[in-house]
Design a protein around this motif. Structure first.
Motif, PDB file in Angstrom:
ATOM      1  N   ARG A   1     -15.369  -9.506  23.476  1.00 31.74           N
ATOM      2  CA  ARG A   1     -16.113 -10.886  23.258  1.00 31.74           C
ATOM      3  C   ARG A   1     -15.202 -11.753  22.216  1.00 31.74           C
ATOM      4  O   ARG A   1     -15.154 -12.963  22.297  1.00 31.74           O
ATOM      5  CB  ARG A   1     -17.594 -10.800  22.797  1.00 31.74           C
ATOM      6  N   ASP A   2     -14.646 -11.100  21.168  1.00 35.55           N
ATOM      7  CA  ASP A   2     -13.740 -11.843  20.143  1.00 35.55           C
ATOM      8  C   ASP A   2     -12.278 -12.132  20.761  1.00 35.55           C
ATOM      9  O   ASP A   2     -11.483 -12.715  20.147  1.00 35.55           O
ATOM     10  CB  ASP A   2     -13.763 -10.984  18.816  1.00 35.55           C
TER      11      ASP A   2
ATOM     12  N   PRO B   1      -8.690 -16.363  23.289  1.00 29.60           N
ATOM     13  CA  PRO B   1      -9.820 -17.149  22.768  1.00 29.60           C
ATOM     14  C   PRO B   1     -11.153 -16.252  22.922  1.00 29.60           C
ATOM     15  O   PRO B   1     -11.212 -15.216  23.878  1.00 29.60           O
ATOM     16  CB  PRO B   1      -9.969 -18.357  23.510  1.00 29.60           C
ATOM     17  N   LYS B   2     -12.066 -16.511  22.004  1.00 31.78           N
ATOM     18  CA  LYS B   2     -13.292 -15.941  22.178  1.00 31.78           C
ATOM     19  C   LYS B   2     -13.810 -16.210  23.324  1.00 31.78           C
ATOM     20  O   LYS B   2     -14.039 -17.240  23.727  1.00 31.78           O
ATOM     21  CB  LYS B   2     -14.344 -16.347  20.732  1.00 31.78           C
ATOM     22  N   LEU B   3     -14.817 -15.342  23.971  1.00 31.23           N
ATOM     23  CA  LEU B   3     -15.553 -15.693  25.055  1.00 31.23           C
ATOM     24  C   LEU B   3     -16.719 -16.795  24.686  1.00 31.23           C
ATOM     25  O   LEU B   3     -17.429 -16.667  23.740  1.00 31.23           O
ATOM     26  CB  LEU B   3     -16.064 -14.487  25.774  1.00 31.23           C
ATOM     27  N   PRO B   4     -16.694 -17.598  25.810  1.00 32.98           N
ATOM     28  CA  PRO B   4     -17.804 -18.548  25.615  1.00 32.98           C
ATOM     29  C   PRO B   4     -19.256 -18.174  25.773  1.00 32.98           C
ATOM     30  O   PRO B   4     -19.250 -16.782  26.484  1.00 32.98           O
ATOM     31  CB  PRO B   4     -17.600 -19.511  26.646  1.00 32.98           C
ATOM     32  N   GLU B   5     -20.153 -18.529  25.444  1.00 35.84           N
ATOM     33  CA  GLU B   5     -21.663 -17.955  25.410  1.00 35.84           C
ATOM     34  C   GLU B   5     -21.869 -17.756  26.876  1.00 35.84           C
ATOM     35  O   GLU B   5     -22.850 -17.100  27.201  1.00 35.84           O
ATOM     36  CB  GLU B   5     -22.584 -18.818  24.590  1.00 35.84           C
ATOM     37  N   ALA B   6     -21.573 -18.699  27.902  1.00 31.40           N
ATOM     38  CA  ALA B   6     -21.928 -18.735  29.167  1.00 31.40           C
ATOM     39  C   ALA B   6     -21.303 -17.395  29.876  1.00 31.40           C
ATOM     40  O   ALA B   6     -21.947 -17.100  30.807  1.00 31.40           O
ATOM     41  CB  ALA B   6     -21.156 -19.831  29.838  1.00 31.40           C
ATOM     42  N   ILE B   7     -20.454 -16.599  29.288  1.00 30.48           N
ATOM     43  CA  ILE B   7     -20.041 -15.348  29.959  1.00 30.48           C
ATOM     44  C   ILE B   7     -20.652 -14.240  28.981  1.00 30.48           C
ATOM     45  O   ILE B   7     -20.697 -14.202  27.949  1.00 30.48           O
ATOM     46  CB  ILE B   7     -18.455 -15.195  29.708  1.00 30.48           C
ATOM     47  N   SER B   8     -21.517 -13.381  29.869  1.00 29.73           N
ATOM     48  CA  SER B   8     -22.457 -12.529  29.395  1.00 29.73           C
ATOM     49  C   SER B   8     -21.376 -11.187  29.238  1.00 29.73           C
ATOM     50  O   SER B   8     -20.519 -11.265  30.039  1.00 29.73           O
ATOM     51  CB  SER B   8     -23.673 -12.228  30.312  1.00 29.73           C
TER      52      SER B   8
END
Length: 78
Positions: A23-24, A56-63
């Motif tokens: 995620r990071d 880049p960090k994963l956006p919140e839209a990606i679980s």
């Protein structure tokens, strides 16, 4: 970057690399899923992915705790 030895030998080809990041954006793994017939190009494809990390960090839209994708790379002679 194009490996100089591959350029000198007129080596060209396509490589596809499977990439897994957390995620990071930290690189968890990278593996060749479609290789060229030249080891120099295959090796450079993996090195290019390593140099690109962290992503880049994963956006919140990606679980999920990690994200998997593939990267096509084309090594074409100038």
């Amino acid at each position: 970057k194009y490996p100089q030895r591959a350029l000198d030998r007129n080596q060209a080809g396509n490589v596809r690399v499977a990439v897994v990041v957390d995620r990071d954006g930290n690189l968890i793994s990278s593996n060749i899923i479609e290789s060229s017939r030249y080891e120099l190009l295959n090796k450079e494809a993996l090195e290019a992915i390593k140099r690109s990390a962290p992503f880049p960090k994963l956006p919140e839209a990606i679980s999920g705790t990690r994200f998997e994708f593939s990267v096509p790379m084309r090594w074409a002679l100038p």
